[in-house]
Design a protein around this motif. Structure first.
Motif, PDB file in Angstrom:
ATOM      1  N   UNK A   1      33.410  87.194  90.491  1.00 16.35           N
ATOM      2  CA  UNK A   1      34.307  86.033  90.690  1.00 16.35           C
ATOM      3  C   UNK A   1      35.898  86.967  89.366  1.00 16.35           C
ATOM      4  N   UNK A   2      35.165  87.305  88.040  1.00 15.64           N
ATOM      5  CA  UNK A   2      35.931  87.266  87.099  1.00 15.64           C
ATOM      6  C   UNK A   2      36.698  88.023  87.289  1.00 15.64           C
ATOM      7  N   UNK A   3      36.391  89.455  87.799  1.00 15.84           N
ATOM      8  CA  UNK A   3      37.449  90.414  88.469  1.00 15.84           C
ATOM      9  C   UNK A   3      38.643  90.192  89.464  1.00 15.84           C
ATOM     10  N   UNK A   4      38.384  89.209  90.505  1.00 14.44           N
ATOM     11  CA  UNK A   4      39.117  88.125  91.467  1.00 14.44           C
ATOM     12  C   UNK A   4      40.065  87.653  90.533  1.00 14.44           C
ATOM     13  N   UNK A   5      39.490  87.177  89.317  1.00 14.52           N
ATOM     14  CA  UNK A   5      40.779  85.886  88.476  1.00 14.52           C
ATOM     15  C   UNK A   5      41.314  87.416  87.241  1.00 14.52           C
ATOM     16  N   UNK A   6      40.884  88.053  87.038  1.00 17.48           N
ATOM     17  CA  UNK A   6      42.199  89.170  86.206  1.00 17.48           C
ATOM     18  C   UNK A   6      43.204  89.701  87.367  1.00 17.48           C
TER      19      UNK A   6
END
Length: 385
Positions: free
Chosen positions: A292-297
């Protein structure tokens, strides 16, 4: 012709690298990454400084000492190594596991040993350790276009060698995209080849509970699939392993030079990896948080014109083109509180120098705000160049 200075050619080559923006330096960091938000390491689940891993490493050091004292087949195998192999295999639903002192050596052993004397088909996007393993195999090596299972099938169908091996990254280390594991396996199986999948960037991040891309494709128990993994990324420790059928592990023990002749992994690192497996197994939400954090980045980069695809795991590339642009962008991010990886040839092809942002499960919302501001500055720099 006189040959008076054997270092002259090295100085000339260094000057050429300097002119091309390809000089490198190993710069010591502080324990807190110099106060910067870490988007450069491979600590995908944020476990490398987890007190539980540290405590496990300390206990193992107190019991076994600071080093393993020898190769695995002499004095280097401890009870910690044996337990790690058993638990790692169980976590990944693999028949057997064999631990090495690094993921690099696990790849060298798997590909060079299992592919020796036959045909090795290697994806063009594979990691340097796989490329080196192909060279060491002394086999005929054919490099196929990235993620092209049909090209793999054609090479296998046209071969004259009795045996063949197909090798691919699961998640490609710079671009962050996922290999078509099921299709690669179908091509390999149709032509009697063994498939080796490097799960360095997928174990702990991809699939149900982070069990990796092979498990996610439903191939964890397939006897003709071999997985290589690292303990130094999602598991926050050090070392590597090969996962596969008993015949695979026994062959590597008997004939795998990187296993036979290397000093074993330190017990402290093995114990830390064991603690990490416990944590990941008990917190299956951690891999999803990293994704999820990778998608946010990726969304933040895309919104600022730094185009990047939705990531398959934790790696988010921001391609900037020439090496000097990537170096400037990395320096700008650091000035604004963010440490990012800076990748230039030969790590990436010419013209594809980039920032590599690696997400962690424990990035906070405040971290993401700072990262967003830093990426805005990079986007403005790119427009103004």
């Amino acid at each position: 012709m006189e040959h008076n200075d054997p270092l002259a050619r090295l100085r000339v080559a260094a000057a050429a690298r300097d002119a091309a923006g390809l000089r490198r330096a190993a710069r010591p960091r502080t324990p807190d990454h110099d106060g910067l938000i870490d988007l450069a390491s491979n600590d995908y689940l944020g476990l490398s400084r987890d007190p539980r891993l540290i405590a496990a490493a300390v206990r193992a050091t107190e019991r076994w000492g600071t080093g393993s004292t020898g190769s695995r087949l002499v004095t280097g195998t401890t009870g910690v190594h044996a337990e790690l192999e058993e638990r790692l295999a169980a976590f990944a639903a693999a028949p057997r596991a064999l631990v090495f002192s690094s993921g690099y050596l696990a790849n060298l052993a798997a590909v060079a040993t299992l592919g020796a004397g036959g045909l090795v088909v290697s994806d063009a996007g594979n990691h340097a350790s796989i490329i080196d393993a192909c060279r060491l195999s002394r086999s005929r090596v054919v490099v196929t276009p990235r993620k092209d299972a049909s090209a793999v099938a054609k090479v296998l169908a046209d071969r004259e060698e009795e045996h063949a091996l197909v090798v691919t990254d699961a998640v490609f280390s710079v671009d962050g995209d996922l290999a078509p594991v099921a299709e690669m396996h179908a091509a390999a199986r149709a032509h009697g080849a063994l498939l080796v999948v490097d799960e360095a960037h997928s174990l702990g991040v991809v699939g149900d509970g982070g069990r990796g891309a092979v498990h996610d494709a439903g191939l964890a128990g397939a006897p003709d699939v071999v997985r290589t993994v690292t303990l130094s990324k999602s598991l926050g420790s050090q070392g590597g392993a090969v996962l596969g059928a008993p015949e695979v592990v026994e062959t590597l023990i008997d004939t795998g030079r990187p296993f036979i002749f290397d000093t074993a992994l330190a017990p402290a690192a093995a114990a830390a990896a064991l603690a990490a497996i416990d944590i990941v197994g008990g917190h299956p939400d951690l891999p999803r948080q990293a994704r999820d954090n990778a998608s946010a980045l990726a969304r933040m980069a895309g919104d600022r014109g730094l185009a990047t695809a939705d990531p398959a795991a934790a790696v988010v590339p921001v391609v900037l083109g020439p090496p000097d642009a990537a170096v400037r962008a990395a320096a700008m991010l650091a000035e604004l509180g963010v440490r990012a990886g800076c990748f230039r040839p030969p790590s990436v092809p010419s013209g594809r120098s980039c920032l590599r942002l690696t997400a962690r499960a424990n990035l906070s919302s405040d971290d993401l705000v700072v990262i967003g501001r830093a990426l805005t500055a990079v986007a403005e720099m790119k427009v103004n160049v």
